[in-house]
Design an enzyme around this catalytic site. Structure first.
Site, PDB file in Angstrom:
ATOM      1  N   CYS A 131     -25.690  36.983 -80.113  1.00  0.00           N
ATOM      2  CA  CYS A 131     -26.785  36.418 -79.294  1.00  0.00           C
ATOM      3  C   CYS A 131     -28.053  36.143 -80.102  1.00  0.00           C
ATOM      4  O   CYS A 131     -28.669  35.085 -79.965  1.00  0.00           O
ATOM      5  CB  CYS A 131     -27.111  37.354 -78.137  1.00  0.00           C
ATOM      6  SG  CYS A 131     -27.227  39.090 -78.581  1.00  0.00           S
ATOM      7  N   HIS A 251     -33.999  37.825 -75.624  1.00  0.00           N
ATOM      8  CA  HIS A 251     -34.447  38.285 -76.930  1.00  0.00           C
ATOM      9  C   HIS A 251     -35.591  37.389 -77.412  1.00  0.00           C
ATOM     10  O   HIS A 251     -35.576  36.179 -77.184  1.00  0.00           O
ATOM     11  CB  HIS A 251     -33.327  38.176 -77.971  1.00  0.00           C
ATOM     12  CG  HIS A 251     -32.152  39.060 -77.698  1.00  0.00           C
ATOM     13  ND1 HIS A 251     -32.192  40.180 -76.887  1.00  0.00           N
ATOM     14  CD2 HIS A 251     -30.872  38.999 -78.174  1.00  0.00           C
ATOM     15  CE1 HIS A 251     -31.001  40.755 -76.875  1.00  0.00           C
ATOM     16  NE2 HIS A 251     -30.184  40.059 -77.638  1.00  0.00           N
TER      17      HIS A 251
END
Lengths: 349, 349
Positions: A131, A251
């Site tokens: 990710c 994130h």
């Protein structure tokens, strides 16, 4: 005209990413004929709604993949290692969201905005990158394409959902305990199954995944190695420090880059990013516009802000890159790969 | 033998840093004759306990500094600008914890472990650096002294207490609201008085202090400019990205450095840090030992972990630096400067 439907298996259907995978398949109207929801023995039997129909989750076995066209795996590396080749043997193309095959030479590692053409080279398995890598390379690709890219130094700010549903629950439970003035109990983070656990609520943990012999964590090495593979350049210098933080989703990354061209302005970087697929430029400091984990959550794109030139190095720039780790960082990128397989007739080899 | 006592004024005694200042003076047995607690008109009249005695906080005016030997200012830049010179005129030496005079050529900017000798050059005012700068230069000094230092790229992970008591309260209130499933109200962060406010609970805000014309925030420029001044080297390249995060105390920093010597090992960096005053090396990845904001809070030292060599640049190293922003980042560093003034007979000019 009817759209052809495909037999799709989702392996790890009951997990945090599996849930987002199903949401994404539904939202993007993925052309499904039969949908098979698979999981570990433990989660088998659960019922999951998809487009108004109730599906019963079945235990994933080699035979589960008979007649499957596309299998989306996100049940952990060991499940992928045990079953991905079984699925391929039975004619499925696997899009694998674990680290099991990412660095294999004959497995394409793909972020469609960056290297869609690599999908064509698959031998049955296409790997979905980590990710934190996906959002970074998506933001860097338009810059690399126009101005070259020689160096990346990234410090990450990563959400707990990257460590799964148990970590999400742990942050919630710890935060509640802390605000009641109670002791926080730590059993999952930084790494499930590791010797030591530390509270993540109102804290920062500079460890994501296990440590390697060279002092870097596996997460940091994923960012380093996967970036070079996806961007097709072994010579880009990449360094990473990965930190887990107390937010649930998306994130963020503080990224320093050096480009190969000189005399490039912030405006030119802005322009390259604005015209890129899947990127949203949110960079207007006069009005305090920049992406945050909360503003990016639930969205498919990669958001970039705080673009500025280094004060000493005329080829250096700083960026702030934010994206939903469960969507572009996982489910949406996997579904994009599946869409590309269909669109380009790359399902059959 | 009796220890001589000094008349000490604490300006901003009712604030987050002021409170820590008093705690630190008490804990370190600072030789106080008279203690004067000063504040804005609004907070005057409050009662504060110090070493078992109750003190009444008085409004700070020019006359407040008559007979004062040492004045510790932490009531904001405008108060320092209005009153520091008045205090000096009346014979006090000012240790100023605001950004008012930090970059003035005739004001020493001091972290005692780094440049204590600069205190001797004072003209009545010594400036305490910004919290995020202090902990970084404290960690970098022993490395610079042994191996040279040419470049610093830092991404910060900063606690809300750096923005004062209202920001601490805002994080607490927002986190409680979020966990009850309610909307979060944002009125303070990222910057009190700015146009827009965003939730900090379960989020990350890439803005600390106001934006400058060059695209950097004032906090980032403080780290850049103060580092060069404290380390006595205009030629160190420094870049910073400063991010506010949802924890209460202690800043963490992901610091990439380039040293001037080649062929230096992690063990040699470890050794330099281990032998340095005020630094605690917490770096044992086999046992998952590294500092975190929670582990550093309430302690005076600067904690360093995750030391590792860059994989591409043989002069590059990565560090994770954590310290209590209210103690070493503010109160303790100010009291250290005051101790040094006494110890070295630098009070009188």
């Amino acid at each position: 005209m009817t759209v052809q439907g495909y037999n799709v298996a989702v392996v790890g259907a009951t997990g945090a990413v599996g849930e987002k995978m199903l949401e994404t398949l539904s939202k993007k109207n993925f052309p499904i004929n039969e949908l098979h929801l698979l999981s570990s023995k433990r989660s088998a039997g659960k019922e999951i709604e998809f487009n108004g129909e109730t599906h019963i989750v079945k235990e994933a076995t080699p035979e589960s993949f008979e007649g499957i066209d596309i299998a989306l795996f996100s049940a952990g590396g060991s499940v992928s290692k045990a079953l991905a080749h079984e699925a391929v043997k039975r004619g499925a193309v696997v899009v694998d969201n674990t680290s099991a095959f990412r660095m294999d030479k004959d497995v394409p590692l793909v972020v469609p905005e960056v290297n869609e053409e690599d999908i064509a080279k698959h031998n049955g398995i296409i790997a979905n990158p980590n990710c934190s890598t996906i959002q970074m390379v998506a933001a860097l690709k338009p810059i690399q394409a126009k101005f070259g890219l020689s160096r990346v130094i990234v410090s990450t700010y990563q959400a707990v959902s990257g460590a799964g549903a148990k970590a999400v629950n742990e942050l919630q439970t710890q935060a509640e305990a802390y605000l009641r003035g109670e002791e926080m109990e730590a059993n999952i983070l930084p790494v499930s199954g590791e010797k030591n656990h530390y509270p993540i609520a109102f804290n920062a943990l500079p460890q994501i995944d296990v440590f390697q012999d060279n002092g870097y964590t596996f997460e940091e090495m994923k960012m380093i190695n996967e970036t070079k593979k996806i961007m097709h350049d072994e010579h880009i210098n990449v360094a990473a420090t990965c930190v887990r933080l107390p937010f649930f989703t998306s994130h963020a990354e503080s990224v320093y880059i050096e480009i190969t061209e000189d005399n490039i302005s912030v405006e030119q970087i802005h322009e390259a990013l604005s015209n890129a697929d899947g990127i949203v430029l949110e960079d207007d400091i006069t009005n305090q516009v920049y992406p945050t984990p909360q503003s990016a959550s639930g969205k498919s794109e990669v958001f970039v802000g705080r673009v500025r030139k280094d004060l000493d190095n005329s080829r250096g720039f700083h960026l702030w890159v934010v994206s939903d780790n469960l969507l572009k960082g996982a489910a949406w990128n996997s579904v994009q790969i599946a869409e590309s397989l269909i669109k380009n007739n790359w399902l059959q080899k």
